[in-house]
Design a protein around this motif. Structure first.
Motif, PDB file in Angstrom:
ATOM      1  N   LEU A  47       0.836  -1.195   0.000  1.00 25.15           N
ATOM      2  CA  LEU A  47       0.000   0.000   0.000  1.00 25.15           C
ATOM      3  C   LEU A  47       0.870   1.244   0.000  1.00 25.15           C
ATOM      4  O   LEU A  47       1.939   1.280   0.630  1.00 25.15           O
ATOM      5  CB  LEU A  47      -0.909   0.016   1.233  1.00 25.15           C
ATOM      6  N   PRO A  83       0.565   5.303   1.042  1.00 24.37           N
ATOM      7  CA  PRO A  83      -0.319   6.235   1.742  1.00 24.37           C
ATOM      8  C   PRO A  83      -0.560   7.508   0.931  1.00 24.37           C
ATOM      9  O   PRO A  83       0.317   7.988   0.210  1.00 24.37           O
ATOM     10  CB  PRO A  83       0.428   6.522   3.036  1.00 24.37           C
ATOM     11  N   VAL A 100      -2.796  10.266   7.275  1.00 23.57           N
ATOM     12  CA  VAL A 100      -3.179   9.375   6.185  1.00 23.57           C
ATOM     13  C   VAL A 100      -4.655   9.568   5.873  1.00 23.57           C
ATOM     14  O   VAL A 100      -5.513   9.403   6.746  1.00 23.57           O
ATOM     15  CB  VAL A 100      -2.906   7.902   6.556  1.00 23.57           C
ATOM     16  N   VAL A 148      -5.238   5.147   1.078  1.00 20.85           N
ATOM     17  CA  VAL A 148      -4.095   4.324   0.681  1.00 20.85           C
ATOM     18  C   VAL A 148      -4.381   3.730  -0.682  1.00 20.85           C
ATOM     19  O   VAL A 148      -5.534   3.401  -1.009  1.00 20.85           O
ATOM     20  CB  VAL A 148      -3.820   3.191   1.704  1.00 20.85           C
ATOM     21  N   ILE A 151      -8.821  -1.009  10.276  1.00 19.98           N
ATOM     22  CA  ILE A 151      -7.677  -0.823   9.372  1.00 19.98           C
ATOM     23  C   ILE A 151      -7.286   0.653   9.220  1.00 19.98           C
ATOM     24  O   ILE A 151      -6.085   0.984   9.274  1.00 19.98           O
ATOM     25  CB  ILE A 151      -7.963  -1.489   8.016  1.00 19.98           C
ATOM     26  N   LEU A 175      -3.503   2.012  10.078  1.00 18.49           N
ATOM     27  CA  LEU A 175      -2.650   2.722   9.111  1.00 18.49           C
ATOM     28  C   LEU A 175      -2.145   4.039   9.688  1.00 18.49           C
ATOM     29  O   LEU A 175      -0.956   4.385   9.559  1.00 18.49           O
ATOM     30  CB  LEU A 175      -3.422   2.962   7.812  1.00 18.49           C
ATOM     31  N   HIS A 207       1.780   4.972  10.534  1.00 20.08           N
ATOM     32  CA  HIS A 207       2.431   6.154   9.942  1.00 20.08           C
ATOM     33  C   HIS A 207       2.970   7.077  11.033  1.00 20.08           C
ATOM     34  O   HIS A 207       4.089   7.604  10.928  1.00 20.08           O
ATOM     35  CB  HIS A 207       1.417   6.892   9.071  1.00 20.08           C
ATOM     36  N   ILE A 249      -0.142  -4.617   9.962  1.00 21.15           N
ATOM     37  CA  ILE A 249       0.295  -3.534   9.082  1.00 21.15           C
ATOM     38  C   ILE A 249       1.661  -3.060   9.560  1.00 21.15           C
ATOM     39  O   ILE A 249       1.829  -2.674  10.725  1.00 21.15           O
ATOM     40  CB  ILE A 249      -0.712  -2.366   9.077  1.00 21.15           C
ATOM     41  N   HIS A 267       6.078   3.021   2.156  1.00 20.63           N
ATOM     42  CA  HIS A 267       4.859   2.257   1.902  1.00 20.63           C
ATOM     43  C   HIS A 267       4.452   1.495   3.167  1.00 20.63           C
ATOM     44  O   HIS A 267       5.143   1.523   4.172  1.00 20.63           O
ATOM     45  CB  HIS A 267       5.073   1.282   0.730  1.00 20.63           C
ATOM     46  N   PHE A 268       3.325   0.787   3.026  1.00 18.64           N
ATOM     47  CA  PHE A 268       2.854  -0.111   4.078  1.00 18.64           C
ATOM     48  C   PHE A 268       2.741  -1.515   3.499  1.00 18.64           C
ATOM     49  O   PHE A 268       2.361  -1.688   2.328  1.00 18.64           O
ATOM     50  CB  PHE A 268       1.476   0.305   4.613  1.00 18.64           C
ATOM     51  N   LEU A 304       0.579  -4.737   4.267  1.00 19.90           N
ATOM     52  CA  LEU A 304      -0.570  -5.271   5.001  1.00 19.90           C
ATOM     53  C   LEU A 304      -0.621  -6.781   4.758  1.00 19.90           C
ATOM     54  O   LEU A 304      -0.737  -7.223   3.610  1.00 19.90           O
ATOM     55  CB  LEU A 304      -1.870  -4.611   4.548  1.00 19.90           C
TER      56      LEU A 304
END
Length: 571
Positions: free
Chosen positions: A75, A77, A85, A88, A131, A135, A139, A169, A175-176, A178
Motif C-alpha cells: 500500500l 499512503p 493518512v 491508501v 484498518i 494505518l 504512519h 500492518i 509504503h505499508f 498489510l
C-alpha cells in the motif's frame, strides 16, 4: 490460583512433598545442562563466514512480495495537508493474496484487477473497520500494528461475503505492507480453549522457559498480567492431597519417559483439572529436555459423576429399603389376611377374596379384610383400608384388624365395635385414618347387619343385577381416626339364596380425577357383565373364579392404590 504467592506452611508431609518435586526438577535441569555442555558446539568462537562472492542479482520487490508465506498487499499512503493518512493506494498483491481471493470469491464476483486503485474504493466496507486506525498509527509511530480479528463484508454479484482475518500492518519504507491470515486462527484457538476448558503449555527444563497456549491463563483462572507458572509454581499452588500424584506424574515423564496423567486441585479454588503430560526429548530415545502438558477443566464432569454416584447410592439404598419394607409387610400381610376355603360352610356362606397390592408404590398397602366366627354363633365380617402406603400403612392395618378381633369377642353390636375401633385409630400418635365396613352375619336369620365408616358401600348381586346397598340411617359414618367420640349407625340386609355380597376398596375402581359416583357405576357395570358372561360356579372355586375375573376387568395401569375384593355368597 495464587501462583505468585508462597505456599502455605502446611503440614510436614506437604513441605517434604514440595521439596521432593523441587529436587526432581533440579536434578533434571542438571542433566539437561550437562548434556548441552558435553554435546554443544566444538568451538565456541566458531562463526559462519560470509561467502567471498555473491552470485546473482538481488531479487525484485515483486519477487520478495511473492516469497512471503502469508497473503500481503503493498500500500502507498495518501497524506492530507495535516500530514495524516487520508487514503491508501493498493499497488500490488502477492501470489498468496491472489490465490486467497480466487479461492474465496467465484469468478467475476469482483471487478477485475486493472492496476493501482484506492483500497477503500475497491472494498468500501474496510473503511469502517480497524484498518484506517492501524494505518494512521503505523504512519505516526513507525511501528507495526496488528489486530486479533478484523471482519468486513464484500458485496459481490452473488451476494455479500463475510471475511474474517487477523491483520498486521508494518511500515515498509514509504509504503505499508498489510498481511493477513484468514479465519482468525489465534482467536478461534483461544475461543475453542474457553469452550472446552482446555489449555496447554511446554516447560523447558533447562531454563524454566514456558511456551503456553493463548488461552492458558484464562482457562486456569489467572489474571492476564500474571506470570505463567513454572512446574514448581504449579506444584506450590496445588492442594496437599494432589502433591503425591503430581510427583508421580513428573517422575514418570522425566525419568521413565512415559505419557502420564493426574488430577490437580489448586488452593483457593474448587475446580479440578486433568493434566496429561508427555516428554519432549533432545533426540529420539534420549534425554527429556521439556515437558509438554494439556490441562482440561473437568470440574463439571466430576460434579456430574459425583452426583450420579450419589444418586446411584441413594437409589440402591432406597431400593434395598423398599425391598425390606415389601418383604416385612408381605410377611405381615400374609399372616393377617385369611385364605378362604370352606371355613364358612358352617355359617351357610361361601367366601372368596382377591388382594392386589399397590403396584407403583412399595408393593404393599393398608387394605385388610377379616372373617371370624364368634362364640355366640354370629360371624364377624369386615373390610378396611388404612390410608397410606408401605410399612406404616400395613402396621396400622394390622393394629386395627387385631383390635377388631379382640373387641368382637365382647358380643357387642357392630355400631359399638365401630365406635371403639375409631377410638383406637384416634389414639394412635401419628395421623392414622382408615375406612371400613364392619358386619355381623346372623346365620339363623340369613341377615347381614353392618356399619360404614367412610368406605364404599357393599354391592348386592341378585338375579344378575348389581346394586349398592342402602346406607345406614344418617348416611355413611365418619372415617376412622378423624374425630374421637363419633357414633355409627347400622343397617340390615336380608340375604336370599344365590345372593352375592361384594365388599371392595376404592383402589379397585378409583380413577384420576376422582369421581365416587362414576367409580361406583363402573363397579356395578363390571360386576353384572362378568356374571352374565359366566355366572359364578358352585363352591368356593366357582366364587373365586368370578371375583378374579371381576378384579382383572377393573384393574389396570391407572391404579395407584391397593385393590381388594371380598365376596360372600349364600349358596
Amino acid at each position: 490460583m495464587p501462583v505468585d504467592e508462597p505456599p502455605p506452611a502446611g503440614s510436614t508431609r506437604t513441605r517434604l512433598e514440595l521439596q521432593s518435586i523441587r529436587a526432581l526438577l533440579d536434578a533434571q535441569r542438571r542433566r539437561v545442562t550437562q548434556y548441552a555442555e558435553r554435546y554443544g558446539p566444538a568451538a565456541p568462537d566458531a562463526v559462519t563466514r560470509a561467502p567471498e562472492s555473491v552470485v546473482g542479482a538481488p531479487p525484485s520487490g515483486e519477487e520478495v512480495l511473492d516469497a512471503l508465506p502469508v497473503a500481503a498487499l503493498l500500500l502507498s499512503p495518501v497524506l492530507g495537508e495535516d500530514g495524516e493518512v487520508r487514503d491508501v493506494i493498493l499497488l500490488a498483491r502477492n501470489a498468496t493474496a491472489r490465490a486467497d481471493t480466487a479461492a474465496r470469491f467465484p469468478d467475476e464476483a469482483l471487478p477485475p484487477w486493472t492496476g493501482p486503485v484506492s483500497l477503500f474504493e475497491r472494498i468500501p466496507s474496510l473503511a469502517t473497520t480497524a484498518i484506517p486506525r492501524m494505518l494512521a498509527d503505523a504512519h505516526r509511530t513507525g511501528a507495526p500494528q496488528w489486530s486479533d480479528t478484523v471482519e468486513w463484508l464484500v458485496h459481490t454479484r452473488t451476494g455479500p461475503v463475510r471475511v474474517s482475518a487477523e491483520i498486521r500492518i508494518a511500515p515498509c519504507g514509504n509504503h505499508f505492507l498489510l498481511t493477513w491470515e484468514p479465519g482468525g486462527r489465534l482467536s478461534m484457538a483461544a475461543a475453542a480453549q474457553q469452550l472446552v476448558r482446555t489449555c496447554w503449555a511446554e516447560w523447558n527444563l533447562a531454563d524454566d522457559g514456558i511456551q503456553p497456549s493463548r488461552g492458558f491463563r484464562q482457562v486456569l483462572g489467572l489474571a492476564d498480567d500474571t506470570p505463567v507458572p513454572s512446574l514448581y509454581d504449579l506444584a506450590a499452588a496445588t492442594t496437599p492431597d494432589c502433591l503425591t500424584t503430581l510427583y508421580q506424574a513428573l517422575y514418570d515423564v522425566l525419568l521413565r519417559k512415559r505419557v502420564t496423567q493426574c488430577e490437580l486441585r489448586f488452593r483457593g479454588s474448587e475446580r479440578v483439572f486433568r493434566m496429561v503430560a508427555e516428554p519432549v526429548r533432545i533426540v529420539p530415545g534420549g534425554l527429556v529436555w521439556a515437558l509438554r502438558a494439556v490441562l482440561t477443566d473437568v470440574t463439571t464432569d466430576r460434579r456430574r459423576r459425583e452426583a450420579t454416584r450419589r444418586a446411584e447410592r441413594d437409589a440402591r439404598s432406597e431400593q434395598e429399603r423398599a425391598d425390606a419394607v415389601a418383604e416385612i409387610a408381605g410377611v405381615l400381610r400374609d399372616a393377617v389376611l385369611p385364605h378362604f376355603q370352606d371355613e364358612l360352610d358352617g355359617y351357610g356362606l361361601e367366601a372368596a377374596a382377591v388382594y392386589h397390592p399397590d403396584a407403583p408404590g412399595a408393593g404393599v398397602g393398608g387394605d385388610w379384610y377379616k372373617a371370624r366366627g364368634l362364640p355366640d354363633g354370629r360371624l364377624l365380617l369386615a373390610l378396611g383400608d388404612a390410608r397410606g402406603h408401605g410399612l406404616e400403612a400395613v402396621t396400622l392395618m394390622a393394629k386395627l384388624r387385631y383390635a377388631l378381633a379382640g373387641l368382637a369377642y365382647t358380643s357387642e353390636p357392630v355400631e359399638l365395635l365401630t365406635r371403639w375401633l375409631n377410638e383406637v385409630a384416634c389414639a394412635d400418635a401419628r395421623e392414622s385414618t382408615a375406612t371400613a365396613i364392619i358386619a355381623h352375619y346372623h346365620p339363623e336369620r340369613t341377615l347381614l347387619r353392618w356399619t360404614c365408616a367412610g368406605h364404599p358401600r357393599p354391592v348386592l348381586l341378585r338375579d344378575d343385577r348389581a346394586a349398592q346397598l342402602p346406607a345406614p340411617a344418617g348416611g355413611p359414618g365418619l372415617t376412622l381416626g378423624v374425630l374421637p367420640g363419633t357414633s355409627y349407625n347400622a343397617t340390615e340386609t336380608k340375604l336370599e339364596t344365590g345372593d352375592i355380597v361384594l365388599m371392595y376398596s376404592d383402589g379397585l375402581t378409583e380413577r384420576r380425577p376422582a369421581d365416587p359416583d362414576q367409580d361406583t357405576l363402573r363397579f356395578l357395570g363390571a360386576a353384572e357383565s362378568c356374571f352374565r358372561e359366566s355366572a359364578a360356579g358352585p363352591g368356593h372355586a366357582g366364587l373365586q373364579d368370578y371375583v378374579e375375573r371381576l378384579v382383572a376387568r377393573l384393574d389396570g395401569p391407572h391404579r395407584t392404590d391397593d385393590a381388594t375384593l371380598l365376596a360372600l355368597r349364600r349358596p
